[in-house]
Scaffold this motif. Structure first.
Motif, mmCIF file in Angstrom:
data_model
loop_
_atom_site.group_PDB
_atom_site.id
_atom_site.type_symbol
_atom_site.label_atom_id
_atom_site.label_comp_id
_atom_site.label_asym_id
_atom_site.label_seq_id
_atom_site.Cartn_x
_atom_site.Cartn_y
_atom_site.Cartn_z
ATOM 1 N N ILE A 1 0.851 -1.189 0.000
ATOM 2 C CA ILE A 1 0.000 0.000 0.000
ATOM 3 C C ILE A 1 0.889 1.241 0.000
ATOM 4 O O ILE A 1 1.687 1.442 0.901
ATOM 5 N N ASP A 2 0.736 2.080 -1.019
ATOM 6 C CA ASP A 2 1.531 3.295 -1.107
ATOM 7 C C ASP A 2 0.956 4.361 -0.185
ATOM 8 O O ASP A 2 -0.225 4.703 -0.292
ATOM 9 N N ALA B 1 16.507 -0.487 -3.369
ATOM 10 C CA ALA B 1 15.369 -0.501 -2.448
ATOM 11 C C ALA B 1 14.933 0.938 -2.223
ATOM 12 O O ALA B 1 15.699 1.888 -2.470
ATOM 13 N N ASP B 2 13.696 1.116 -1.778
ATOM 14 C CA ASP B 2 13.259 2.444 -1.359
ATOM 15 C C ASP B 2 12.349 2.320 -0.149
ATOM 16 O O ASP B 2 11.658 1.319 0.039
ATOM 17 N N VAL B 3 12.394 3.344 0.692
ATOM 18 C CA VAL B 3 11.716 3.316 1.994
ATOM 19 C C VAL B 3 10.911 4.600 2.169
ATOM 20 O O VAL B 3 11.424 5.698 1.908
ATOM 21 N N TYR B 4 9.667 4.452 2.613
ATOM 22 C CA TYR B 4 8.792 5.588 2.913
ATOM 23 C C TYR B 4 8.693 5.678 4.434
ATOM 24 O O TYR B 4 8.139 4.809 5.092
ATOM 25 N N ARG C 1 7.737 10.964 0.677
ATOM 26 C CA ARG C 1 8.167 10.330 -0.569
ATOM 27 C C ARG C 1 8.982 9.094 -0.242
ATOM 28 O O ARG C 1 9.441 8.906 0.896
ATOM 29 N N TYR C 2 9.180 8.241 -1.249
ATOM 30 C CA TYR C 2 10.095 7.121 -1.106
ATOM 31 C C TYR C 2 11.535 7.619 -1.180
ATOM 32 O O TYR C 2 11.867 8.484 -1.989
ATOM 33 N N VAL D 1 5.215 12.697 -6.982
ATOM 34 C CA VAL D 1 4.477 13.928 -7.248
ATOM 35 C C VAL D 1 3.408 14.036 -6.161
ATOM 36 O O VAL D 1 2.329 13.461 -6.278
ATOM 37 N N PRO D 2 3.702 14.741 -5.079
ATOM 38 C CA PRO D 2 2.740 14.831 -3.986
ATOM 39 C C PRO D 2 1.421 15.454 -4.420
ATOM 40 O O PRO D 2 1.396 16.407 -5.205
ATOM 41 N N LEU D 3 0.336 14.904 -3.913
ATOM 42 C CA LEU D 3 -1.005 15.416 -4.190
ATOM 43 C C LEU D 3 -1.614 15.921 -2.891
ATOM 44 O O LEU D 3 -1.588 15.228 -1.868
#
Length: 427
Positions: A57-58, A94-97, A136-137, A272-274
C-alpha cells in the motif's frame, strides 16, 4: 483541448467490478520483491503493525492516518525492520517511505541497509548515499547482493522512528532500461500500435501541441506537485474520517500514473505529492467537521453543481497567477475531483475528473479505482478508443470497459506523451 468523455456504461461497470486486479508493479521497475517477504522488527508499538512495511500500500503522506503503520514509540536509538524470503534473492535497489507523525515518531537521523551473508549482517555498498525525506520514497541503489534477508536499520533522531512501506528490487532505480535521459525503448511488439496512437492524436486534435493545460503542464507549473479540490455533488454527509479516506484514495490512484514515469526518459520526479486544498458543497452541514484543514466553498453553483472558488482554479487562471484567491497560490487547485450522486461512468479532462460519488466511496479501499484512473488518463491527454483499436493490442484501461487497471500499453502511451512534450519543459 478539453476532453469530456463518458468512460464506462453502467452495464460494463457492473461487469468490471467483478474483475480481479493484479498486485501493484513497482514504479519504473519490475515487481516489488518485498511483498513476497516476511517482515519482522526490533520492536513494534502495540497499536502498530510490522506487516505494514511490505503490504504493497503506497502511503499518501508520511503522516498516514488511514493505512496501518510500523512505529517504535516510545523506543529510540537503533531500530530495524527485516525482510526475510524463503530463498535467496538478487537485489540491487530498495526504497523506503518513512513514518513521521510530527509527534512521537519522526524521520530517522540516518539509516542504512544490511544483507545477510549466512553468518552475519553486513552493510550493502550504496552508490549514492541514503536520503532522508518526508512524504516520498527514499531510494537507494547498491552493488548487487544475493541474500535471503534485507534489513533496514534506522537511527532515531528527535523521537522514535517508523516505516510505512519498504520495497526491494532486482534492478537499479532509474536504470538504463528505459531510464536513461533521452531514452525511448518500448517493447518491440508495442512500437507499431504506439506510433498509430500518436499519429491518430496528431490528426484528430489540431491544437495538440499548443494546448497548455495538460496534467503535465500542471505538475511542472507547481515544481512537481498537484493540488485538488473536491466538488461534492451529493447530499450524503461527509465525516472527517471519510474526508481523509477520500484524500488518501485519490492520492494513491494518482500515484499509479506517476509511478509509470519514475526513472523513465529524463522524468525528474521520484514522487508527485497530491494535496486536497478544498471542498465545495451546497450546504455546509453536509461536511461534518469543524477543523480548517481544507477551504470550504458553499453554494457556489456552476454546471448545476457545487464549484470550488474560480479565482483559485487553474482551469480559470492558466497564467499560473491567482491574485484573487483567498490565501494566495498555496490555496489554489489544479484539478477538481467532481463526485456526482447517481452518476454512472465518468468524464475527464484538464479540469479534473468526474465520477459517481456512490461508486467512489464504495471503492475507497480498492487497489484500482478503474473509472477514476481512466479519467485521469484523459487529464494527461490520453484518448478514448471507442471506434478503433491499435494493431496487435487489446484490453487496456483507456479502451473503456476492457481493463480495470493500468496495463503495459497504457503505461507506454503515457510515456509517449512525455516523449513528445518534454522539450517544452526543458527536458
Amino acid at each position: 483541448m478539453r476532453l469530456r468523455r463518458l468512460a464506462v456504461p453502467a452495464a460494463v461497470l457492473v461487469a468490471l467490478l467483478g474483475i480481479p486486479v493484479a498486485a501493484n508493479a513497482a514504479p519504473g521497475q519490475g515487481d516489488n520483491l518485498a511483498k513476497a517477504a516476511t517482515a519482522t522488527a526490533s520492536y513494534t508499538s502495540s497499536w502498530e503493525s510490522v506487516a505494514a512495511v511490505n503490504d504493497g500500500i503506497d502511503p499518501p503522506t508520511s503522516n498516514d492516518t488511514v493505512n496501518r503503520r510500523w512505529g517504535t514509540w516510545p523506543n529510540t536509538g537503533e531500530q530495524w525492520v527485516l525482510l526475510t524470503w524463503p530463498t535467496a534473492q538478487t537485489l540491487r535497489s530498495a526504497d523506503v517511505y518513512f513514518f513521521d507523525d510530527n509527534g512521537g515518531v519522526r524521520l530517522p537521523a540516518s539509516w542504512r541497509l544490511q544483507s545477510w551473508n549466512g553468518s552475519a549482517y553486513t552493510d550493502v555498498t550504496a552508490t549514492a548515499g541514503y536520503p532522508v525525506a518526508a512524504n516520498r520514497y527514499n531510494a537507494v541503489n547498491f552493488n548487487p547482493v544475493s541474500t535471503s534477508r534485507l534489513r533496514v536499520v534506522l537511527q532515531s533522531g528527535a523521537a522514535s522512528v517508523g516505516v510505512l512501506e519498504a520495497r526491494a528490487y532486482a534492478t537499479a532505480i532509474g536504470g538504463t532500461d528505459p531510464g536513461t535521459p533521452g531514452g525511448w525503448n518500448p517493447p518491440a511488439n508495442l512500437v507499431t500500435p504506439l506510433n498509430q496512437v500518436w499519429q491518430h492524436q496528431e490528426q484528430t486534435y489540431n491544437n495538440l501541441y499548443g494546448f497548455r493545460n495538460y496534467g503535465w503542464d500542471q505538475i511542472f507549473a507547481n515544481g512537481g506537485s498537484v493540488n485538488y479540490c473536491v466538488r461534492w455533488d451529493s447530499s450524503a454527509p461527509v465525516s472527517a474520517a471519510l474526508r481523509d479516506r477520500v484524500h488518501a484514495s485519490l492520492a494513491r490512484q494518482f500515484k499509479k500514473w506517476m509511478d509509470v514515469m519514475v526513472g523513465h526518459n529524463g522524468w525528474p520526479y521520484q514522487t508527485v505529492p497530491l494535496k486536497v486544498v478544498g471542498w465545495a458543497v451546497r450546504d455546509r452541514s453536509t461536511l461534518q467537521w469543524s477543523d480548517n484543514s481544507v477551504d470550504i466553498y458553499v453554494n457556489n453553483i456552476r454546471e448545476n453543481a457545487p464549484q470550488c472558488s474560480e479565482p483559485c482554479g487553474r482551469f480559470f487562471n492558466q497564467s499560473g497567477s491567482y491574485p484573487n484567491c483567498p490565501g494566495g497560490i498555496t490555496h489554489h487547485y489544479d484539478m477538481s475531483l467532481w463526485l456526482t450522486a447517481g452518476m454512472n461512468g465518468g468524464a475527464g479532462g484538464d479540469w479534473g475528473q468526474r465520477i459517481g460519488s456512490e461508486y467512489y466511496v464504495g471503492a475507497l479501499d480498492a487497489d484500482n479505482i478503474h473509472i477514476l484512473l481512466h479519467e485521469m488518463g484523459h487529464t494527461f491527454g490520453l484518448d478514448d478508443f471507442y471506434d478503433w483499436t491499435p494493431t496487435g493490442v487489446g484490453g487496456f484501461l483507456m479502451q473503456a470497459g476492457s481493463a480495470a487497471q493500468i496495463t503495459e500499453f497504457d503505461a507506454w502511451m503515457f510515456r509517449d506523451w512525455w516523449r513528445h512534450l518534454k522539450s517544452r519543459y526543458g527536458r
